[in-house]
Design a protein around this motif. Structure first.
Motif, PDB file in Angstrom:
ATOM      1  N   ASP A  30     -17.055  27.738  11.521  1.00 39.77           N
ATOM      2  CA  ASP A  30     -15.700  27.722  10.987  1.00 39.77           C
ATOM      3  C   ASP A  30     -15.695  28.438   9.646  1.00 39.77           C
ATOM      4  N   TYR A  31     -14.992  29.550   9.559  1.00 43.28           N
ATOM      5  CA  TYR A  31     -14.965  30.350   8.339  1.00 43.28           C
ATOM      6  C   TYR A  31     -13.531  30.595   7.899  1.00 43.28           C
ATOM      7  N   HIS A  32     -13.373  30.817   6.621  1.00 46.46           N
ATOM      8  CA  HIS A  32     -12.095  31.218   6.038  1.00 46.46           C
ATOM      9  C   HIS A  32     -12.353  32.457   5.185  1.00 46.46           C
ATOM     10  N   VAL A  33     -11.299  33.210   4.924  1.00 42.83           N
ATOM     11  CA  VAL A  33     -11.397  34.390   4.067  1.00 42.83           C
ATOM     12  C   VAL A  33     -10.371  34.258   2.955  1.00 42.83           C
ATOM     13  N   HIS A  34     -10.809  34.458   1.727  1.00 41.02           N
ATOM     14  CA  HIS A  34      -9.890  34.485   0.591  1.00 41.02           C
ATOM     15  C   HIS A  34      -9.483  35.939   0.376  1.00 41.02           C
ATOM     16  N   ILE A  35      -8.184  36.198   0.418  1.00 35.52           N
ATOM     17  CA  ILE A  35      -7.652  37.550   0.284  1.00 35.52           C
ATOM     18  C   ILE A  35      -6.967  37.676  -1.064  1.00 35.52           C
ATOM     19  N   ASP A  77      -1.820  48.538  -5.735  1.00 34.73           N
ATOM     20  CA  ASP A  77      -1.266  49.527  -4.813  1.00 34.73           C
ATOM     21  C   ASP A  77      -2.129  49.804  -3.577  1.00 34.73           C
ATOM     22  N   GLY A  78      -1.846  49.094  -2.496  1.00 38.25           N
ATOM     23  CA  GLY A  78      -2.522  49.329  -1.224  1.00 38.25           C
ATOM     24  C   GLY A  78      -3.976  48.891  -1.179  1.00 38.25           C
ATOM     25  N   GLU A  79      -4.394  48.009  -2.074  1.00 39.98           N
ATOM     26  CA  GLU A  79      -5.799  47.593  -2.112  1.00 39.98           C
ATOM     27  C   GLU A  79      -5.908  46.072  -2.160  1.00 39.98           C
ATOM     28  N   TRP A  80      -6.769  45.540  -1.284  1.00 38.90           N
ATOM     29  CA  TRP A  80      -7.045  44.110  -1.216  1.00 38.90           C
ATOM     30  C   TRP A  80      -8.545  43.913  -1.202  1.00 38.90           C
ATOM     31  N   SER A  81      -8.977  42.712  -1.577  1.00 38.86           N
ATOM     32  CA  SER A  81     -10.384  42.353  -1.414  1.00 38.86           C
ATOM     33  C   SER A  81     -10.444  41.106  -0.535  1.00 38.86           C
ATOM     34  N   LEU A  82     -11.499  41.008   0.261  1.00 36.04           N
ATOM     35  CA  LEU A  82     -11.723  39.858   1.132  1.00 36.04           C
ATOM     36  C   LEU A  82     -13.020  39.191   0.724  1.00 36.04           C
ATOM     37  N   GLU A  83     -13.009  37.862   0.636  1.00 35.05           N
ATOM     38  CA  GLU A  83     -14.223  37.111   0.339  1.00 35.05           C
ATOM     39  C   GLU A  83     -14.407  36.054   1.417  1.00 35.05           C
ATOM     40  N   LEU A  84     -15.526  36.139   2.138  1.00 35.58           N
ATOM     41  CA  LEU A  84     -15.829  35.184   3.185  1.00 35.58           C
ATOM     42  C   LEU A  84     -16.186  33.843   2.568  1.00 35.58           C
ATOM     43  N   ILE A  85     -15.511  32.796   3.012  1.00 34.87           N
ATOM     44  CA  ILE A  85     -15.748  31.442   2.505  1.00 34.87           C
ATOM     45  C   ILE A  85     -16.263  30.589   3.663  1.00 34.87           C
ATOM     46  N   LYS A 136     -17.201  27.070   5.477  1.00 36.31           N
ATOM     47  CA  LYS A 136     -16.528  25.764   5.438  1.00 36.31           C
ATOM     48  C   LYS A 136     -17.192  24.808   4.452  1.00 36.31           C
ATOM     49  N   HIS A 137     -18.475  24.993   4.184  1.00 37.82           N
ATOM     50  CA  HIS A 137     -19.186  24.121   3.245  1.00 37.82           C
ATOM     51  C   HIS A 137     -18.796  24.399   1.800  1.00 37.82           C
ATOM     52  N   GLN A 138     -18.116  25.513   1.543  1.00 36.19           N
ATOM     53  CA  GLN A 138     -17.680  25.875   0.194  1.00 36.19           C
ATOM     54  C   GLN A 138     -16.276  25.366  -0.093  1.00 36.19           C
ATOM     55  N   LEU A 139     -15.584  24.855   0.908  1.00 35.62           N
ATOM     56  CA  LEU A 139     -14.192  24.402   0.717  1.00 35.62           C
ATOM     57  C   LEU A 139     -14.149  23.077  -0.008  1.00 35.62           C
TER      58      LEU A 139
END
Length: 61
Positions: A38-43, A48-56, A58-61
């Motif tokens: 079970d994973y989540h991503v923090h966006i 301008d047209g740029e995002w970052s994704l960080e894999l989280i 479930k143990h970090q929640l």
């Protein structure tokens, strides 16, 4: 540079497909190409047209 299509998911959200090869490198897929857990991503919207994704994990929640 690989391009991924933005898709309409429902009335309130859209999604982008993440390549399985990249997910294998991260170790979150099993030998059948399915998610191991079970994973989540923090966006974050950077600008301008740029995002970052960080894999989280479930143990970090």
């Amino acid at each position: 540079m690989a391009l991924n299509k933005i898709r309409q998911l429902d009335q309130d959200s859209v999604g982008v497909t993440l390549p399985k090869g990249d997910m294998r490198v991260e170790g979150i897929l099993d030998e059948n190409g399915m998610l191991k857990g079970d994973y989540h991503v923090h966006i974050r919207h950077i600008g301008d047209g740029e995002w970052s994704l960080e894999l989280i994990d479930k143990h970090q929640l």
